[in-house]
Design an enzyme around this catalytic site. Structure first.
Site, PDB file in Angstrom:
ATOM      1  N   LYS A   1       0.821  -1.206   0.000  1.00 46.11           N
ATOM      2  CA  LYS A   1       0.000   0.000   0.000  1.00 46.11           C
ATOM      3  C   LYS A   1       0.851   1.250   0.000  1.00 46.11           C
ATOM      4  O   LYS A   1       0.605   2.201  -0.767  1.00 46.11           O
ATOM      5  CB  LYS A   1      -0.927  -0.009   1.219  1.00 46.11           C
ATOM      6  CG  LYS A   1      -1.766   1.239   1.374  1.00 46.11           C
ATOM      7  CD  LYS A   1      -2.738   1.430   0.228  1.00 46.11           C
ATOM      8  CE  LYS A   1      -3.653   2.631   0.497  1.00 46.11           C
ATOM      9  NZ  LYS A   1      -4.592   2.869  -0.606  1.00 46.11           N
TER      10      LYS A   1
ATOM     11  N   CYS B   1      -3.959  10.537   0.960  1.00 46.15           N
ATOM     12  CA  CYS B   1      -3.051   9.401   0.759  1.00 46.15           C
ATOM     13  C   CYS B   1      -1.664   9.829   0.297  1.00 46.15           C
ATOM     14  O   CYS B   1      -0.702   9.787   1.060  1.00 46.15           O
ATOM     15  CB  CYS B   1      -3.659   8.426  -0.257  1.00 46.15           C
ATOM     16  SG  CYS B   1      -5.232   7.687   0.238  1.00 46.15           S
TER      17      CYS B   1
END
Length: 486
Positions: A234, A288
């Site tokens: 991720k 993010c």
């Protein structure tokens, strides 16, 4: 927990475990009902039929329990929440320990932000972990979907859960399964638009999590070696995009010196499958990409110079946009300190009601610091909350501006009648506009879209006098990789 069963450590056949999971015999608690957590909880509910959503905000809990959806811009989510609540498959509470007491699967999807030193702040995740530990039983499975610094499940969550619950670390499972979800397509993504990555702190955790996501997702489930590898997947995805965008932005800044459209050069270079340059833009926004590089930068001994440089390049892009605007104004004998400037778009992405790390906020702050009179227009948020005087979309024509900066090209901006507005300098940081036929002086961040050098008719100061043609791919003007999160 009457009648419930566990998946971690179960000796039942996996087909039977999936059957029990989808029949509601394996209660699920989802901790965090935000813009990613609520879609996840709703899909868990439609899959398992037995979900309790947990959130610290009483208004969020009340809204969900009433069968309503507080998350906007997610097609189908309103109906799914309403249906699942009405069917008794989804409920919400602020009482995390009580939810943990009845659950056998605990899914954590709360944000991991940065502190003032840009170190990962795990306080929210740890607070949820305390709630989970209060109700943790042997055989329970804890799944983290929150993005975490690699090693967190192994070195932080598992020991903390064991210490606070009194259980041995081998009596419950811990796995990491990164969310791969974009704003605006959350249900599609959770249901299986992308393969699901799972990795546990031990083999049994990986196996149990694979059973869960095999039922939840229509796509492949990709087990990896361990939880740390899954966490790294991720973070690496975000770092890749940040570095790629940093390269694109650095190349975009060559447009004036080369006298070309860098965007055209990038699009043409990408004809080769081995070249996948992202779009340049005014900076990187969202919850993010601007954060994930620090999950490594603040914890690793390796200096990671490339990652640091890309982060610095992207951080300075809002100032570059304002520099370009100042140069463009100077070319017509105006000074940014005396200019009235309209900033179009304050959210970090078109159509998404989220401003976290939006480059538009830094553009507004930089303009204000240089003395400009800054107005803002955005169909989703109030510009006055971010330092700009609000202007309604339909009232733009009633005012006179020296300049406009396009930062976030919402679809609603297509209704602007640019030809009816008084002539101004327009800095289009997204190459999203076609202002041919107007009198505005337009500067595109990556150069004019027709790719001609200044000597071929456009101004030597980098201002293309509206002789440019639209991008070959109009939809490309709103692609999200030019500095936007997914």
């Amino acid at each position: 927990m009457d009648g419930s069963v566990a998946l971690y450590g179960s000796s039942r056949a996996e087909d039977r475990q999936r059957e029990l999971l989808t029949s509601g015999r394996v209660p699920v608690a989802v901790y965090g009902l935000g813009k990613m957590g609520l879609p996840l909880a709703a899909v868990y509910a439609e899959t398992t039929g037995n979900v309790t959503g947990v959130d610290v905000d009483p208004e969020v809990v009340e809204t969900v329990d009433d069968g309503h959806c507080h998350v906007v811009g997610e097609p189908g989510l309103d109906d799914l929440v309403a249906d699942q609540v009405a069917a008794g498959r989804l409920e919400a509470t602020t009482d995390g320990p009580a939810a943990a007491e009845r659950a056998r699967i605990h899914v954590v999807i709360v944000p991991t932000l940065l502190d003032d030193r840009r170190d990962p702040d795990l306080s929210t995740v740890e607070a949820v972990t305390d709630d989970v530990a209060a109700g943790l039983d042997p055989g329970d499975l804890v799944i983290a979907e929150s993005t975490l610094p690699p090693g967190t499940c192994r070195d932080v969550l598992r020991p903390h859960l064991a210490s606070e619950s009194g259980l041995g670390p081998d009596e419950f499972g811990v796995a990491f399964c990164p969310e791969r979800t974009s704003s605006g397509t959350a249900l599609r993504d959770v249901r299986g638009h992308y393969p699901k990555v799972v990795g546990g702190v031990d083999d049994e955790s990986t196996r149990a999590a694979t059973v869960v996501y095999d039922a939840l997702s229509s796509n492949d489930v990709h087990p990896v070696s361990d939880a740390t590898t899954a966490e790294a997947v991720k973070v690496f995805e975000g770092v890749y995009r940040d570095v790629n965008i940093g390269l694109a932005n650095e190349l975009a800044r060559l447009a004036d010196e080369l006298g070309i459209s860098v965007r055209e050069a990038i699009e043409t270079a990408n004809d080769l499958p081995m070249c996948q340059l992202h779009d340049p833009g005014p900076g990187v926004g969202g919850h993010c990409i601007p954060y994930y590089p620090y999950f490594l930068l603040s914890t690793m001994d390796e200096p990671m110079r490339l990652t640091r440089t890309a982060r610095a390049v992207n951080d300075e892009m809002p100032a570059v946009v304002v520099d370009r605007l100042a140069d463009a104004l100077a070319a017509v004998d105006d000074d940014v300190s005396d200019a009235s400037v309209l900033v179009l778009g304050l959210t970090y992405r078109p159509g998404v009601e989220e401003t976290r790390a939006s480059p538009a906020l830094d553009v507004v702050a930089e303009l204000s610091e240089r003395g400009a009179d800054v107005a803002g227009v955005d169909p989703l948020v109030d510009p006055s909350e971010y330092g700009a005087r609000p202007v309604a979309l339909e009232e733009i024509g009633e005012e006179s501006f020296d300049a406009a900066v396009v930062v976030t090209p919402h679809e609603e901006f297509d209704r602007i009648e640019w030809g009816a507005l008084e002539s101004m300098v327009v800095v289009d940081a997204r190459d999203a506009l076609d202002l041919s036929g107007t009198d505005h002086r337009v500067y595109t961040l990556a150069g004019s879209t027709d790719g001609r050098p200044p000597s071929d008719g456009s101004d030597a100061d980098g201002l293309d006098r509206i002789s440019s043609t639209p991008s070959p791919d109009p939809a490309g003007a709103r692609r999200t990789d030019g500095g936007d999160d997914v």
